[in-house]
Design a protein around this motif. Structure first.
Motif, PDB file in Angstrom:
ATOM      1  N   GLN A 323      -2.338 -40.670  11.812  1.00 39.88           N
ATOM      2  CA  GLN A 323      -2.824 -41.924  11.344  1.00 39.88           C
ATOM      3  C   GLN A 323      -3.934 -42.264  12.298  1.00 39.88           C
ATOM      4  OE1 GLN A 323       0.585 -44.279  13.155  1.00 39.88           O
ATOM      5  NE2 GLN A 323       1.686 -43.994  11.104  1.00 39.88           N
ATOM      6  N   ARG A 324      -4.525 -41.586  13.477  1.00 39.66           N
ATOM      7  CA  ARG A 324      -5.491 -42.090  14.169  1.00 39.66           C
ATOM      8  C   ARG A 324      -6.860 -41.215  13.427  1.00 39.66           C
ATOM      9  NH1 ARG A 324      -6.584 -42.626  20.649  1.00 39.66           N
ATOM     10  NH2 ARG A 324      -8.653 -42.826  20.386  1.00 39.66           N
ATOM     11  N   PHE A 325      -6.697 -39.905  13.482  1.00 42.43           N
ATOM     12  CA  PHE A 325      -7.770 -38.928  13.056  1.00 42.43           C
ATOM     13  C   PHE A 325      -7.743 -38.417  11.370  1.00 42.43           C
ATOM     14  CE2 PHE A 325      -6.944 -38.384  17.415  1.00 42.43           C
ATOM     15  CZ  PHE A 325      -8.056 -38.572  18.095  1.00 42.43           C
ATOM     16  N   ASN A 326      -6.880 -38.650  10.699  1.00 40.83           N
ATOM     17  CA  ASN A 326      -6.243 -38.265   9.320  1.00 40.83           C
ATOM     18  C   ASN A 326      -6.029 -36.913   9.347  1.00 40.83           C
ATOM     19  OD1 ASN A 326      -8.677 -36.730   8.100  1.00 40.83           O
ATOM     20  ND2 ASN A 326      -9.714 -38.473   8.343  1.00 40.83           N
ATOM     21  N   ALA A 327      -5.254 -36.487   8.308  1.00 37.78           N
ATOM     22  CA  ALA A 327      -4.662 -35.189   8.269  1.00 37.78           C
ATOM     23  C   ALA A 327      -5.597 -34.093   7.848  1.00 37.78           C
ATOM     24  CB  ALA A 327      -3.636 -34.998   6.921  1.00 37.78           C
ATOM     25  N   LYS A 328      -6.933 -34.508   7.305  1.00 33.07           N
ATOM     26  CA  LYS A 328      -7.679 -33.553   7.014  1.00 33.07           C
ATOM     27  C   LYS A 328      -8.539 -32.808   8.299  1.00 33.07           C
ATOM     28  CE  LYS A 328     -12.049 -34.670   5.428  1.00 33.07           C
ATOM     29  NZ  LYS A 328     -13.055 -35.004   4.640  1.00 33.07           N
ATOM     30  N   ASN A 329      -8.800 -33.986   8.956  1.00 34.34           N
ATOM     31  CA  ASN A 329      -9.580 -33.519  10.242  1.00 34.34           C
ATOM     32  C   ASN A 329      -8.398 -32.729  11.301  1.00 34.34           C
ATOM     33  OD1 ASN A 329     -11.858 -34.977   9.712  1.00 34.34           O
ATOM     34  ND2 ASN A 329     -11.145 -36.857  10.587  1.00 34.34           N
ATOM     35  N   LEU A 330      -7.252 -33.200  11.086  1.00 34.64           N
ATOM     36  CA  LEU A 330      -6.422 -32.268  12.136  1.00 34.64           C
ATOM     37  C   LEU A 330      -6.292 -30.825  11.532  1.00 34.64           C
ATOM     38  CD1 LEU A 330      -3.225 -34.547  13.096  1.00 34.64           C
ATOM     39  CD2 LEU A 330      -5.467 -34.034  14.324  1.00 34.64           C
ATOM     40  N   ILE A 331      -6.178 -30.814  10.245  1.00 35.83           N
ATOM     41  CA  ILE A 331      -5.970 -29.572   9.798  1.00 35.83           C
ATOM     42  C   ILE A 331      -7.249 -28.494  10.123  1.00 35.83           C
ATOM     43  CG2 ILE A 331      -5.734 -28.253   7.700  1.00 35.83           C
ATOM     44  CD1 ILE A 331      -4.019 -30.789   6.384  1.00 35.83           C
ATOM     45  N   VAL A 332      -8.497 -29.139   9.860  1.00 31.00           N
ATOM     46  CA  VAL A 332      -9.509 -28.288  10.043  1.00 31.00           C
ATOM     47  C   VAL A 332      -9.720 -28.080  11.532  1.00 31.00           C
ATOM     48  CG1 VAL A 332     -11.991 -28.264  10.176  1.00 31.00           C
ATOM     49  CG2 VAL A 332     -10.901 -29.252   8.133  1.00 31.00           C
ATOM     50  N   SER A 333      -9.335 -29.113  12.257  1.00 34.18           N
ATOM     51  CA  SER A 333      -9.544 -28.717  13.902  1.00 34.18           C
ATOM     52  C   SER A 333      -8.553 -27.519  14.370  1.00 34.18           C
ATOM     53  CB  SER A 333      -9.361 -30.036  14.538  1.00 34.18           C
ATOM     54  OG  SER A 333     -10.223 -30.877  14.438  1.00 34.18           O
ATOM     55  N   GLY A 334      -7.158 -27.404  13.694  1.00 40.27           N
ATOM     56  CA  GLY A 334      -6.242 -26.431  13.791  1.00 40.27           C
ATOM     57  C   GLY A 334      -6.724 -25.144  13.645  1.00 40.27           C
ATOM     58  N   LEU A 335      -7.149 -24.906  12.400  1.00 40.84           N
ATOM     59  CA  LEU A 335      -7.851 -23.870  11.655  1.00 40.84           C
ATOM     60  C   LEU A 335      -9.025 -23.298  12.708  1.00 40.84           C
ATOM     61  CD1 LEU A 335      -7.872 -24.493   7.980  1.00 40.84           C
ATOM     62  CD2 LEU A 335      -6.342 -22.967   9.302  1.00 40.84           C
ATOM     63  N   VAL A 336      -9.769 -24.072  13.243  1.00 41.74           N
ATOM     64  CA  VAL A 336     -10.869 -23.710  14.148  1.00 41.74           C
ATOM     65  C   VAL A 336     -10.307 -23.118  15.617  1.00 41.74           C
ATOM     66  CG1 VAL A 336     -12.789 -24.314  15.553  1.00 41.74           C
ATOM     67  CG2 VAL A 336     -12.629 -25.140  12.946  1.00 41.74           C
ATOM     68  N   SER A 337      -9.306 -23.884  15.999  1.00 41.86           N
ATOM     69  CA  SER A 337      -8.626 -23.501  17.271  1.00 41.86           C
ATOM     70  C   SER A 337      -7.972 -22.239  17.196  1.00 41.86           C
ATOM     71  CB  SER A 337      -7.461 -24.512  17.534  1.00 41.86           C
ATOM     72  OG  SER A 337      -6.915 -24.196  18.665  1.00 41.86           O
ATOM     73  N   MET A 338      -7.327 -22.096  15.917  1.00 38.53           N
ATOM     74  CA  MET A 338      -6.654 -20.816  15.813  1.00 38.53           C
ATOM     75  C   MET A 338      -7.758 -19.509  15.780  1.00 38.53           C
ATOM     76  SD  MET A 338      -4.361 -19.386  12.410  1.00 38.53           S
ATOM     77  CE  MET A 338      -3.046 -19.988  13.033  1.00 38.53           C
ATOM     78  N   ALA A 339      -8.841 -19.710  14.992  1.00 39.28           N
ATOM     79  CA  ALA A 339      -9.868 -18.746  14.875  1.00 39.28           C
ATOM     80  C   ALA A 339     -10.479 -18.447  16.171  1.00 39.28           C
ATOM     81  CB  ALA A 339     -10.939 -19.419  14.213  1.00 39.28           C
ATOM     82  N   ALA A 340     -10.513 -19.635  17.157  1.00 38.31           N
ATOM     83  CA  ALA A 340     -11.095 -19.422  18.532  1.00 38.31           C
ATOM     84  C   ALA A 340     -10.419 -18.615  19.263  1.00 38.31           C
ATOM     85  CB  ALA A 340     -11.571 -20.652  19.131  1.00 38.31           C
ATOM     86  N   ALA A 367      -2.895 -24.721  17.431  1.00 40.75           N
ATOM     87  CA  ALA A 367      -3.139 -25.035  15.902  1.00 40.75           C
ATOM     88  C   ALA A 367      -1.955 -25.268  15.062  1.00 40.75           C
ATOM     89  CB  ALA A 367      -3.767 -23.587  15.374  1.00 40.75           C
ATOM     90  N   GLY A 368      -0.816 -24.813  15.686  1.00 36.48           N
ATOM     91  CA  GLY A 368       0.558 -24.934  15.013  1.00 36.48           C
ATOM     92  C   GLY A 368       0.865 -26.459  14.493  1.00 36.48           C
ATOM     93  N   PRO A 369       0.914 -27.341  15.630  1.00 36.33           N
ATOM     94  CA  PRO A 369       1.201 -28.712  15.214  1.00 36.33           C
ATOM     95  C   PRO A 369       0.023 -29.296  14.666  1.00 36.33           C
ATOM     96  CG  PRO A 369       0.996 -28.393  17.586  1.00 36.33           C
ATOM     97  CD  PRO A 369       1.132 -26.972  17.003  1.00 36.33           C
ATOM     98  N   LEU A 370      -1.265 -28.986  14.598  1.00 35.08           N
ATOM     99  CA  LEU A 370      -2.456 -29.533  14.013  1.00 35.08           C
ATOM    100  C   LEU A 370      -2.361 -29.237  12.612  1.00 35.08           C
ATOM    101  CD1 LEU A 370      -5.207 -29.068  16.593  1.00 35.08           C
ATOM    102  CD2 LEU A 370      -3.775 -31.126  16.295  1.00 35.08           C
ATOM    103  N   ILE A 371      -1.858 -28.033  12.151  1.00 30.84           N
ATOM    104  CA  ILE A 371      -1.897 -27.629  10.809  1.00 30.84           C
ATOM    105  C   ILE A 371      -0.509 -27.792  10.119  1.00 30.84           C
ATOM    106  CG2 ILE A 371      -2.281 -25.763   9.415  1.00 30.84           C
ATOM    107  CD1 ILE A 371      -3.856 -24.421  11.568  1.00 30.84           C
ATOM    108  N   ALA A 372       0.399 -27.226  10.662  1.00 36.08           N
ATOM    109  CA  ALA A 372       1.824 -27.431   9.632  1.00 36.08           C
ATOM    110  C   ALA A 372       2.305 -28.914   9.279  1.00 36.08           C
ATOM    111  CB  ALA A 372       2.759 -26.536  10.456  1.00 36.08           C
TER     112      ALA A 372
END
Length: 447
Positions: A323-340, A367-372
């Protein structure tokens, strides 16, 4: 017409869905830590160990599209109950296996049950939570089952393996019985007449099976051998057949309306990439920590504890974060965190303490809770209720194929590598590059 479900019925449906998601996710990861022990006791080869993992995910992936259609045809509750019963019986067979072949067959049967359970859990939520905001919160709670299972699986597997590796399968029995009891409190689910695309199902199964088989076998045989190229040739032929069938029949397995949606296509890619990294890492790290560093199964499980706690703490707040950051931003952040996290693991020196390894894996845990949960909710909100079952089937097929391919590819790389560490690093770098590339594509999501 169906009456609106009561609050108690909705809670029961959500609880059953959560438990179902928990045990089918747990069995996808819990076995990794036990692999060295299973290999010793059952005298299993490295190829046997790969198949012990991938027979489950292969059956899971191959039947998910069919399960999505079946879920619409006979209802989510009946599909869930049948799949869960099969899963529990197969778990008993896994725990009683006396040789690798028996265990592989039982694991395949487990995967069949899991394939029926997975789309049914999402459909139960879709039918019992009509409001988008309530559904988003329900999906976040449901996702806790998968998040806890995927992150605690190595710890649970390590502890139980110290007792007896067979208990990693027997633990499913009480969980399954509770979920079945909850199911009795849920009314019959809505049904929708859908034709069964037999040729499409056959082509899809051949495609996934031959692709994974060929990849695993490429690690054992010379890539120039016909026995390796034959499965890949069958993969190409079955893919072409599947595309032709889907275009020519009136009721394809994958409706054109779903493929036309950019959110659905990108969600499938995100699901594939997420599982490739999130499912592939425990496989690699369990082998590394036990075979290369000499840790026990229980010690290996403890190394995953910070990663587990990270996912566990963040998951309940996923709906608020969306609700605060929207789903797209969370998903992208999670993928970047996983890659890092994956890349940093390759940069750690061989002499590094296990504490640093454990802390680094927390980036993958984040990345788990930010993406799934966000990508699952985004998918459900992007399709009509009538297509919820098949949409969840397609999405989760992409997830399971990602997990299965990770084991197949990483195992093949390890088998062809002159020593473990180079193959270990190449596998992690490959998964990190896939995650970064998907993050770029995920910027096109509409949330």
């Amino acid at each position: 017409m169906h009456d609106a479900p009561s609050k108690n019925q909705s809670r029961a449906a959500l609880s059953a869905a959560l438990l179902g998601f928990f045990i089918i996710t747990l069995d996808a990861v819990v076995v990794n830590v036990a692999l060295p022990t299973i290999g010793r006791e059952l005298k299993a080869s490295i190829t046997d160990l790969q198949w012990i993992v991938d027979s489950y995910t292969l059956a899971f992936a191959a039947l998910l599209l069919f399960a999505g259609s079946l879920c619409d045809l006979i209802g989510a509750r009946m599909t869930f109950g049948g799949g869960l019963s099969l899963f529990v019986l197969a778990s008993i067979a896994c725990g009683m296996a006396k040789n690798p072949d028996t265990l592989i067959i039982a694991r395949f049967t487990q995967g069949m049950g899991a394939a029926l359970i997975m789309p049914a859990t999402m459909s139960l939520i879709r039918h019992h939570f009509a409001d988008a905001a309530q559904r988003g919160r329900a999906v976040a709670i449901w996702a806790m089952g998968g998040s806890i299972a995927s992150t605690s699986g190595p710890l649970i597997g390590g502890v139980l393996t110290q007792i007896n590796w067979r208990w990693i399968f027997f633990i499913n029995i009480p969980v399954g019985v509770i979920a079945l009891a909850l199911l009795t409190r849920i009314p019959a689910s809505p049904k929708r007449a859908v034709p069964f695309d037999f040729l499409g199902q056959l082509a899809a199964t051949l495609f996934m099976g031959s692709l994974i088989y060929g990849t695993i076998e490429s690690g054992r045989h010379d890539m120039e051998g016909f026995s390796v190229w034959l499965p890949f040739m069958l993969t190409l032929v079955s893919l072409v057949l599947f595309i032709i069938v889907q275009k020519r029949i009136h009721h394809p397995m994958i409706p054109e309306a779903l493929i036309a949606s950019g959110n659905v296509r990108i969600s499938m890619l995100v699901g594939f990439t997420f599982m490739a990294g999130y499912f592939g890492l425990p496989f690699l790290m369990s082998l590394y920590l036990q075979q290369d560093m000499g840790l026990t199964a229980a010690q290996t499980g403890v190394i995953f504890l910070p990663m587990m706690l990270t996912g566990l703490v963040i998951t309940p707040f996923t709906a608020r974060l969306v609700q605060r950051f929207n789903a797209k931003n969370l998903i992208v952040s999670g993928l970047v965190s996983m890659a890092a996290g994956l890349l940093l693991l390759t940069l750690l020196p061989v002499s590094v303490s296990v504490a640093w390894i454990s802390l680094t894996m927390m980036l993958v845990g984040i990345a788990g809770p930010l993406i799934a949960p966000p990508v699952a909710a985004l998918l459900l909100n992007s399709v009509s209720p009538a297509l919820a079952g098949i949409a969840s089937g397609i999405f989760n097929t992409s997830r399971q194929v990602g997990g299965a391919m990770a084991i197949a590819v990483f195992g093949a790389i390890l088998a062809q590598s002159p020593s473990f560490i180079p193959g270990f690093h190449i596998s992690l770098i490959l998964a990190a590059c896939l995650s970064l590339g998907t993050a770029v594509i995920a910027l096109r999501l509409h949330s």
